[in-house]
Design an enzyme around this catalytic site. Structure first.
Site, PDB file in Angstrom:
ATOM      1  CD  GLU A  58      -3.437   0.362   1.825  1.00 47.80           C
ATOM      2  OE1 GLU A  58      -3.734   1.350   2.521  1.00 47.80           O
ATOM      3  OE2 GLU A  58      -3.991  -0.745   1.918  1.00 47.80           O
ATOM      4  CE1 TYR A  94      -6.057   3.448  -3.049  1.00 48.16           C
ATOM      5  CE2 TYR A  94      -5.746   1.220  -3.902  1.00 48.16           C
ATOM      6  CZ  TYR A  94      -5.627   2.141  -2.875  1.00 48.16           C
ATOM      7  OH  TYR A  94      -5.068   1.770  -1.676  1.00 48.16           O
ATOM      8  CD  GLU A  96      -2.666  -0.570  -2.601  1.00 46.48           C
ATOM      9  OE1 GLU A  96      -1.948  -1.565  -2.343  1.00 46.48           O
ATOM     10  OE2 GLU A  96      -3.815  -0.433  -2.133  1.00 46.48           O
ATOM     11  CG  HIS A 151      -3.096  -4.987  -0.682  1.00 45.90           C
ATOM     12  ND1 HIS A 151      -3.143  -3.610  -0.774  1.00 45.90           N
ATOM     13  CD2 HIS A 151      -4.077  -5.331   0.200  1.00 45.90           C
ATOM     14  CE1 HIS A 151      -4.096  -3.148   0.015  1.00 45.90           C
ATOM     15  NE2 HIS A 151      -4.675  -4.172   0.612  1.00 45.90           N
ATOM     16  CG  ASP A 185      -4.094  -6.687   3.627  1.00 46.71           C
ATOM     17  OD1 ASP A 185      -4.787  -7.645   4.022  1.00 46.71           O
ATOM     18  OD2 ASP A 185      -4.500  -5.512   3.609  1.00 46.71           O
ATOM     19  CG  ASP A 230      -1.830  -8.317   7.159  1.00 38.48           C
ATOM     20  OD1 ASP A 230      -1.422  -7.593   6.254  1.00 38.48           O
ATOM     21  OD2 ASP A 230      -2.718  -7.959   7.976  1.00 38.48           O
ATOM     22  CG  HIS A 268      -3.080  -4.188   7.920  1.00 33.08           C
ATOM     23  ND1 HIS A 268      -3.560  -5.413   7.535  1.00 33.08           N
ATOM     24  CD2 HIS A 268      -3.928  -3.277   7.367  1.00 33.08           C
ATOM     25  CE1 HIS A 268      -4.636  -5.271   6.788  1.00 33.08           C
ATOM     26  NE2 HIS A 268      -4.882  -3.968   6.666  1.00 33.08           N
TER      27      HIS A 268
END
Length: 306
Positions: A58, A94, A96, A151, A185, A230, A268
Site C-alpha cells: 500500500e 487507484y 499502489e 494485496h 495483506d 495478513d 495492520h
C-alpha cells in the site's frame, strides 16, 4: 578481557544467534504525507530495520520521495538497506506499489518481473497484480528465495487467492525455483474469506504449501477488530524446515504506543517469519573464530589481556 576483543567476538558470533527475518507490512497509504510525519517515520524505521527482507504494501509514492526518505532514515548512519520498487499497479485512478526493502550485506536481487494477468478464461483477476522478486541469499544453506507479494481486493479475496496458485506455477516454470514465499495483506479472514472458502483454495488443499499465520492470529491494530488478514504461505521443504517461528510484530506494545498513535502508522501489524541459517553461518565463520581464539589463547599465555 579487553573491550575491543569482546566486541570483535560478538560481531563474529552474531550470525550464530540472529535469525534471518522475512516480513510483510501493509503500511496503509504510505506516501509523502506519512513520510513528513517524524513520529510515524521513527516507528516505520524501527519496524522495517528488524527485517532482513521487508515487503511494504500500500505504498502510494509515484515520485519516489517517501521511499527515498525511508531509506535515508534506515541508512543513517550506516549504508545497510536497498529497495526494489514496483511500478504503480491498480485499476483506474487507484494504484499502489510493492516495495521490497532488504539488507544488502546478506542479499542480492537476481531477477524480478511483473506478472501479467491475462489468462483467457479469467482476465484481470487481480486488482493489484503481483510484482515478483527473486533474491540470492548470501548463504549456502539458502541460495535462492522467491517472494510473491499480494494485496488482495477485500471483496475479491477468495478469487484472487485462488488465482495466486496460477502465479506460483508461472513463476516455478519461469525460474525453476524451489523456495517460494507468498505473503502480504491477503484479507484472508473475517467476512472477506471464511474458513470454508479458504479450505477450497488450491493454496490450502495442496499440502506442499504451508500457511504460517494461523486463523487465530489477529493482524489488525484496532482493538475492536480480530482478523487474520495478513498471511505468509511457504513452498519448498528446505525452506519449511528452516522456519523456526512466525507471527505478528505488535508495534503498539513493543514501541509503547497508544492505539491512536499506532493507527497513524498503520491499521495492520507486520507478519514475519524467522529462518534458521545459523549452522551454515557458524560454519562459514569457523576459520575467523579459530584465529581469534588462537590469538586469545596466546595472549592469555603472555598475560596481556587480563
Amino acid at each position: 578481557m579487553t573491550s575491543w576483543l569482546h566486541l570483535l567476538l560478538l560481531q563474529l558470533l552474531w550470525p550464530c544467534v540472529s535469525p534471518f527475518k522475512v516480513c510483510a507490512f501493509n503500511a496503509q497509504h504510505f506516501g509523502e504525507k506519512k513520510a513528513a510525519n517524524d513520529e510515524v517515520m521513527d516507528a516505520l524505521v524501527k519496524i522495517v530495520q528488524r527485517c532482513d527482507i521487508c515487503l511494504v504494501q500500500e505504498v502510494q509514492d509515484p515520485k519516489g520521495l517517501a521511499v527515498s526518505k525511508l531509506l535515508q532514515a534506515l541508512n543513517r548512519p550506516a549504508d545497510l538497506f536497498l529497495a526494489v520498487v514496483s511500478p504503480s499497479i491498480g485499476r483506474k485512478s487507484y494504484t499502489e506499489q510493492y516495495v521490497f526493502i532488504y539488507k544488502k550485506e546478506k542479499i542480492l536481487v537476481s531477477d524480478q518481473y511483473q506478472y501479467e494477468d491475462n489468462h483467457p478464461s479469467q482476465p484481470d483477476v487481480f486488482a493489484r497484480e503481483p510484482y515478483i522478486v527473486r533474491f540470492t541469499v548470501r548463504s549456502p544453506a539458502l541460495r535462492d528465495l522467491v517472494i510473491i507479494p499480494q494485496h488482495t481486493e477485500p471483496d475479491k479475496a477468495a478469487v484472487e487467492l485462488e488465482a495466486l496458485y496460477d502465479v506460483f506455477t508461472d513463476v516455478s516454470s519461469r525460474w525453476r525455483c524451489q523456495n517460494v514465499v507468498m505473503m502480504g495483506d491477503f484479507n484472508a479472514g473475517c467476512s472477506y474469506l471464511s474458513k470454508k472458502k479458504r479450505r477450497s483454495l488450491r493454496l490450502y488443499t495442496d499440502t506442499d504449501f504451508h500457511w504460517l499465520i494461523s486463523d487465530n492470529t489477529d493482524t489488525t491494530v484496532r482493538e475492536s477488530t480480530d482478523c487474520p488478514y495478513d498471511r505468509i504461505v511457504v513452498y519448498g521443504q528446505t525452506l519449511v524446515d528452516m522456519v523456526t517461528s512466525a507471527g505478528i510484530y505488535n508495534f503498539t506494545k513493543e514501541l509503547r504506543l497508544t492505539e491512536a498513535q499506532a493507527l497513524k502508522v498503520s491499521d495492520h501489524y507486520p507478519v514475519e517469519m524467522n529462518l534458521d541459517l545459523t549452522f551454515d553461518s557458524c560454519l562459514s565463520l569457523l576459520p575467523s573464530i579459530s584465529l581469534i581464539l588462537l590469538g586469545l589463547l596466546t595472549a592469555v599465555g603472555t598475560k596481556t589481556v587480563f
